[in-house]
Design a protein around this motif. Sequence first.
Motif, mmCIF file in Angstrom:
data_model
loop_
_atom_site.group_PDB
_atom_site.id
_atom_site.type_symbol
_atom_site.label_atom_id
_atom_site.label_comp_id
_atom_site.label_asym_id
_atom_site.label_seq_id
_atom_site.Cartn_x
_atom_site.Cartn_y
_atom_site.Cartn_z
ATOM 1 N N VAL A 141 0.884 -1.163 0.000
ATOM 2 C CA VAL A 141 0.000 0.000 0.000
ATOM 3 C C VAL A 141 0.923 1.214 0.000
ATOM 4 C CG1 VAL A 141 -1.835 1.219 1.231
ATOM 5 C CG2 VAL A 141 -1.725 -1.288 1.330
ATOM 6 N N GLU A 142 0.778 2.057 -1.046
ATOM 7 C CA GLU A 142 1.689 3.189 -1.165
ATOM 8 C C GLU A 142 0.943 4.457 -1.565
ATOM 9 O OE1 GLU A 142 3.134 1.793 -5.592
ATOM 10 O OE2 GLU A 142 4.488 1.493 -3.922
ATOM 11 N N TYR A 143 1.447 5.570 -1.102
ATOM 12 C CA TYR A 143 0.839 6.861 -1.426
ATOM 13 C C TYR A 143 1.050 7.184 -2.895
ATOM 14 C CZ TYR A 143 0.369 7.991 3.518
ATOM 15 O OH TYR A 143 0.010 7.993 4.838
ATOM 16 N N VAL A 144 0.043 7.822 -3.508
ATOM 17 C CA VAL A 144 0.149 8.361 -4.858
ATOM 18 C C VAL A 144 -0.300 9.815 -4.745
ATOM 19 C CG1 VAL A 144 -0.653 8.214 -7.237
ATOM 20 C CG2 VAL A 144 -0.462 6.137 -5.876
ATOM 21 N N GLY A 145 0.625 10.699 -4.617
ATOM 22 C CA GLY A 145 0.260 12.097 -4.433
ATOM 23 C C GLY A 145 -0.295 12.339 -3.047
ATOM 24 N N ARG A 146 -1.031 13.431 -2.911
ATOM 25 C CA ARG A 146 -1.563 13.821 -1.607
ATOM 26 C C ARG A 146 -2.842 13.095 -1.225
ATOM 27 N NH1 ARG A 146 -1.004 20.349 -1.356
ATOM 28 N NH2 ARG A 146 1.195 20.407 -1.876
#
Length: 112
Positions: free
Chosen positions: A42-47
Motif C-alpha cells: 500500500v503506497e501513497y500516490v500524491g496527496r
Amino acid sequence: MSSAETATPAATDARTERRAKRIAKHLTSFAAQHGGSAEGVVEYVGRTATRIVVVGADGAWGDQVAPTYAVGVRAAELAGLTVHDSFEGELGLRVKTGAYEWKRMAGIQLGG
C-alpha cells in the motif's frame, strides 16, 4: 461549511469501511483468480490517493486505487493480503511481466 467539515467521526468511519469493503472485493477476486492468495504493498500516490499493488500466487499483478491511505490499508486487511513495506526484494522478484509490459517500457525509453 462543506459536508466533509460537518461529518461526524462515526459517519467518516462508516464511509471508510464501505469504500474499503468495495475495494477488498476486487482484491479478493484477483487473489482467487491467481492462485488463491496474494501479497501487496500500500503506497501513497500524491496527496490524496493510495495505490494497492497486489501480486497473486502465480506472479500476476494488478492494482487498485483507494481515495485515502486508511481506506487502502483497511481494504488490504479485509482482503487478507500479506502487506509488505515496499515493493522490493522477494515480492518484486515474484512479479511476472508479459510482452505488453516490456513493449510499454521500451516505448517509454524510446520516447514512444
